[in-house]
Design a protein around this motif. Sequence first.
Motif, PDB file in Angstrom:
ATOM      1  N   GLY A   1      17.645  11.202  17.871  1.00  0.00           N
ATOM      2  CA  GLY A   1      17.501  11.562  16.463  1.00  0.00           C
ATOM      3  C   GLY A   1      16.127  12.041  16.047  1.00  0.00           C
ATOM      4  N   GLY A   2      16.053  12.435  14.785  1.00  0.00           N
ATOM      5  CA  GLY A   2      14.826  12.944  14.190  1.00  0.00           C
ATOM      6  C   GLY A   2      15.163  14.111  13.279  1.00  0.00           C
ATOM      7  N   THR A   3      14.156  14.888  12.964  1.00  0.00           N
ATOM      8  CA  THR A   3      14.381  16.082  12.148  1.00  0.00           C
ATOM      9  C   THR A   3      13.948  17.309  12.921  1.00  0.00           C
ATOM     10  OG1 THR A   3      12.218  15.922  11.116  1.00  0.00           O
ATOM     11  CG2 THR A   3      14.036  14.846   9.971  1.00  0.00           C
ATOM     12  N   LYS A   4      14.513  18.406  12.543  1.00  0.00           N
ATOM     13  CA  LYS A   4      14.176  19.690  13.148  1.00  0.00           C
ATOM     14  C   LYS A   4      13.989  20.701  12.036  1.00  0.00           C
ATOM     15  CE  LYS A   4      15.638  23.079  16.589  1.00  0.00           C
ATOM     16  NZ  LYS A   4      14.327  23.232  17.179  1.00  0.00           N
ATOM     17  N   LYS A   5      12.924  21.464  12.129  1.00  0.00           N
ATOM     18  CA  LYS A   5      12.645  22.499  11.146  1.00  0.00           C
ATOM     19  C   LYS A   5      13.311  23.804  11.586  1.00  0.00           C
ATOM     20  CE  LYS A   5       8.834  24.936   8.939  1.00  0.00           C
ATOM     21  NZ  LYS A   5       7.365  25.037   8.857  1.00  0.00           N
ATOM     22  N   ILE A   6      14.151  24.341  10.714  1.00  0.00           N
ATOM     23  CA  ILE A   6      14.800  25.629  10.968  1.00  0.00           C
ATOM     24  C   ILE A   6      14.105  26.660  10.090  1.00  0.00           C
ATOM     25  CG2 ILE A   6      16.973  26.922  10.929  1.00  0.00           C
ATOM     26  CD1 ILE A   6      16.935  24.445  12.814  1.00  0.00           C
ATOM     27  N   ARG A   7      13.446  27.610  10.713  1.00  0.00           N
ATOM     28  CA  ARG A   7      12.768  28.663   9.961  1.00  0.00           C
ATOM     29  C   ARG A   7      13.790  29.662   9.426  1.00  0.00           C
ATOM     30  NH1 ARG A   7       9.468  31.413  14.064  1.00  0.00           N
ATOM     31  NH2 ARG A   7      11.201  30.707  15.339  1.00  0.00           N
ATOM     32  N   LEU A   8      13.593  30.117   8.218  1.00  0.00           N
ATOM     33  CA  LEU A   8      14.450  31.134   7.623  1.00  0.00           C
ATOM     34  C   LEU A   8      13.701  32.456   7.589  1.00  0.00           C
ATOM     35  CD1 LEU A   8      15.963  29.142   4.617  1.00  0.00           C
ATOM     36  CD2 LEU A   8      16.911  29.476   6.906  1.00  0.00           C
ATOM     37  N   ASN A   9      14.322  33.468   8.112  1.00  0.00           N
ATOM     38  CA  ASN A   9      13.747  34.798   8.093  1.00  0.00           C
ATOM     39  C   ASN A   9      13.830  35.394   6.698  1.00  0.00           C
ATOM     40  OD1 ASN A   9      14.260  37.852   8.220  1.00  0.00           O
ATOM     41  ND2 ASN A   9      13.272  37.442  10.179  1.00  0.00           N
ATOM     42  N   ARG A  10      15.019  35.203   6.063  1.00  0.00           N
ATOM     43  CA  ARG A  10      15.258  35.858   4.784  1.00  0.00           C
ATOM     44  C   ARG A  10      16.452  35.263   4.075  1.00  0.00           C
ATOM     45  NH1 ARG A  10      15.221  41.053   6.179  1.00  0.00           N
ATOM     46  NH2 ARG A  10      16.398  41.913   4.472  1.00  0.00           N
ATOM     47  N   ILE A  11      16.488  35.435   2.785  1.00  0.00           N
ATOM     48  CA  ILE A  11      17.669  35.202   1.964  1.00  0.00           C
ATOM     49  C   ILE A  11      17.797  36.462   1.133  1.00  0.00           C
ATOM     50  CG2 ILE A  11      18.704  33.857   0.109  1.00  0.00           C
ATOM     51  CD1 ILE A  11      17.002  31.468   1.052  1.00  0.00           C
TER      52      ILE A  11
END
Length: 178
Positions: free
Chosen positions: A132-142
Motif C-alpha cells: 500500500g501507499g499513494t501514487k501520484k498520477i501526473r495529468l497532461n491535460r484536461i
Amino acid sequence: MVDKNPEFRAVIGLEVHCQLATESKLFCSCQARLPAGQSVAEVEVNLNTCPICSGHPGTLPVLNQKAVEFAIRLGLAMGCQINKRSIFSRKNYFYPDLPRGYQISQYEVPICSAGSLSIEIGDGTGPGESVGGTKKIRLNRIHMEEDAGKSIHRDGYSLVNLNRAGVPLLEIVSEPDL
C-alpha cells in the motif's frame, strides 16, 4: 530486470471522458441531461437536436459557460495550470454519428494542463497488488470537447441518433504513470 530491447519503450497513459452535468449541450441550447437522471440518448430518437448540433451549414455555435466553469473547477481540484487562453479545433473523422465530419475539441491549447491526482494503491492482499501507499498520477491535460451521436446497428442497416451529439465532455489525459 534487464531490458532486452532498449530501443523500445512502452508509453502508456489513460484518456478518460467525463460527461458534464450541464442543462444544455456544449455549443447550443438543446438539452444535455434530463431531470430524472436519464440520458438524452435514451429518449425518443433525434428529439434533442437542432441545426447546430446536427451540423447544418451556416450555424453559429455559442460556448456553454457552465461547461467552462466545470472544467476550471476540475482543473483547480487537480492542481492544474488554468490557461487564460484556450483554443477549440476540429478533430476530423468521418463516422455517420458525426454529421459535420469533425468533432469540436481542444488540442493545441487546452483549458487545463499539468495537474496531478494522488491515488491510494493496494494493501498487498489482492492478486497482483503491491504494498500500500499513494501514487501520484501526473495529468497532461484536461480539455473540453463535444460528444458524438450514437450509431444503432440492426440486421443489415444502421440508424443514427443525434440526441447526445454536442453533449459536453471533459477529456482527462494522464501521463504514462500507471
